[in-house]
Design a protein around this motif. Sequence first.
Motif, PDB file in Angstrom:
ATOM      1  N   PHE A  87      47.803  25.462  38.052  1.00 33.12           N
ATOM      2  CA  PHE A  87      48.909  26.140  38.729  1.00 33.12           C
ATOM      3  C   PHE A  87      49.420  25.344  39.924  1.00 33.12           C
ATOM      4  O   PHE A  87      50.533  25.541  40.397  1.00 33.12           O
ATOM      5  CB  PHE A  87      48.443  27.531  39.206  1.00 33.12           C
TER       6      PHE A  87
ATOM      7  N   TYR B 212      44.262  28.753  36.089  1.00 33.28           N
ATOM      8  CA  TYR B 212      45.220  29.833  36.300  1.00 33.28           C
ATOM      9  C   TYR B 212      45.200  30.354  37.734  1.00 33.28           C
ATOM     10  O   TYR B 212      46.237  30.724  38.292  1.00 33.28           O
ATOM     11  CB  TYR B 212      44.883  30.967  35.322  1.00 33.28           C
ATOM     12  N   SER B 213      44.035  30.379  38.368  1.00 27.02           N
ATOM     13  CA  SER B 213      43.928  30.841  39.759  1.00 27.02           C
ATOM     14  C   SER B 213      42.670  30.255  40.377  1.00 27.02           C
ATOM     15  O   SER B 213      41.728  29.876  39.672  1.00 27.02           O
ATOM     16  CB  SER B 213      43.879  32.379  39.821  1.00 27.02           C
TER      17      SER B 213
END
Length: 635
Positions: free
Chosen positions: A412, A490-491
């Motif tokens: 990300f 993703y995070s």
Amino acid sequence: MEVRLFFFLLKEYFVRWSAPAPAPSVLLFPPCKGVDLLYQVSSVQKIFPYLNGTPQLQPYAFAATATITNMGFSEVQNWAMGIHFQHNEILVSAPGTVLADGTPLPALVGNGTVITGFPAATLKNAIETAGDLSLIQAVVQLTGTEFGVKPPNWPMPLSINITNIGYNCSKPKIYGNSTMHTCCLEQNSNITINSDNEYLPSETGNLTITYDVTQVYEGNYWALVTISNDSPLARLDYWNLTWDWQEGEFINVMQGAQTTEADVDVCLNGPAAVTYSSSLNLNSVESCSASPVIVDLPSTQFNTSLGHVQYCCRNGTILPAVIDPSQSKSAFTLNVYKIPPNTATVHLVPPANWRIGDGLYKCGQPRLITPTLFPDPSGILHSSSAVKTWQVTCNVSMTPQAPKCCVSFSGFYNDSIVPCPTCACGCPKNPQPVCNASSPALFLPYSALTLAPVNRTNQIIAWAGLQHEAVPDPLPCQDYCGVSINWHIYSDYTNGWSARMTLFDWSNQTYPNWFAAVELDKAFPGFQQAYSFNATNIPELNNTILVEGLPGLNYLVAAQNFSAGKLQSVLSFTKVPTPGIEIALGDGFPSKVWFNGEPCALPNIYPSGSNQNSARMVLGVLLLALTVSTTLGIL
């Protein structure tokens, strides 16, 4: 003219029939307290075609004798002799033996081979047999073809040895010009007396196959063949199994599998017709082939007269036990008829030279092991035993194979995707359009990830321009992989992080019951769960997470109209058991990935942690790609 002819014939006589130096007396060999090995070449003969201009390619027939004598304290069970040939030899015959790797004769053995007695042969020791040579010695007559070595030289091997575990062979010595000798010492020095019913220990491999003789009759027997997948991750799809009968046997009836050809003419025009024409309908037998090819039945046949065998009828798919133990075996039964004079009930010889998996596996020869016990199906405390059980062990061939899948990395925190490596799954000889097979793959924008690789060119060029990266001419080749996997960070927060795993099927093949395995060196202890996949952590497999589809979603469908079949799930992790982990610096990315048991190609770099304005950059690449397409006249 007559004189010339005389000298020509004299020369041919010496080239073809020159005898080797006489073999030395056995007394000349040093005493051996183990297994004594002797290899003697007895003749060399020039054969067609005659290649006078290229003597190094001239073929010669040779005959040799290999003698294996047990002079030690222990039995030599299932003896195996290694011969390191070195003259591009082709072994044509070796009666009473087979090649240990299952290769049928004639076979190329120029880089060496291992012969073993068949049926599995045991050399007893002299102490328990009062020195009976027939019980402690094996003599093998070998014939074959070699190239370029003619008398007075003789085609000797580089070395000989016994490959059984527990023996240490000395460096071979050559006596005269045609005899090689060595002694292989054993570790044991205690006298051992063994019974005739001693069995070999079971072995482990990637695949193990048992051949259980369950019922015997005069002239025929029933056998159960069970294929077990003992590999931690590999699966076997659409298996086919073949072997070589050793005494002219044929298959009368089979359940749980089928042969691809009946070859009834072999029975109708051979010894079987003489023995069984009045008692058996040879026109309806399953297979008379000397090397039957056996395949699994579809699942729809399980409850028919062709099925009703436990572990049968699975469309040829055998999964690893970690996926489903009940799906890790395949089995079938067969009724085997024997040919005179080998029809006695006590005479049982298993088939040899087993092959499975279209060359992917190398199988050893059958080994007689403790008979299998079969629990009573009613549940009572009673078990029946196989009459005899042989085990065949198969391992994946070490021949390197190109991957069939590849992995891309993204996060990300970065607008670029690190793509699959160039030619990750191999490159065609003449790729079209022309591309560079050795140039590193260029970064991808996220908008290109769902495009078929052949349609990414414009976006790749546009993205490289926005990144101020040089664009090679020609462009790097694509990965040419049927399946690709994107691993996306993703995070990442204080106490945990997550990754998104996306599978793309760009091929024309659908994958039922697919599975993937992801090895995470540092992050594995923190794995919690997957949300759209079934995921299980397998610590005994090097910190590996096993991923498969949920019930009803376990099909990765083939691509259609340049649109890939796609499956996706987020995986969550906690940082509690992994303090100090650096997700973006590589700790959050897998070190190995497998799809359906086969390793995938991975990038050798990770996305950097530099942040950019994603929306602005993606919009820019789309506009620039449109400009490039218009300029090139594509749109």
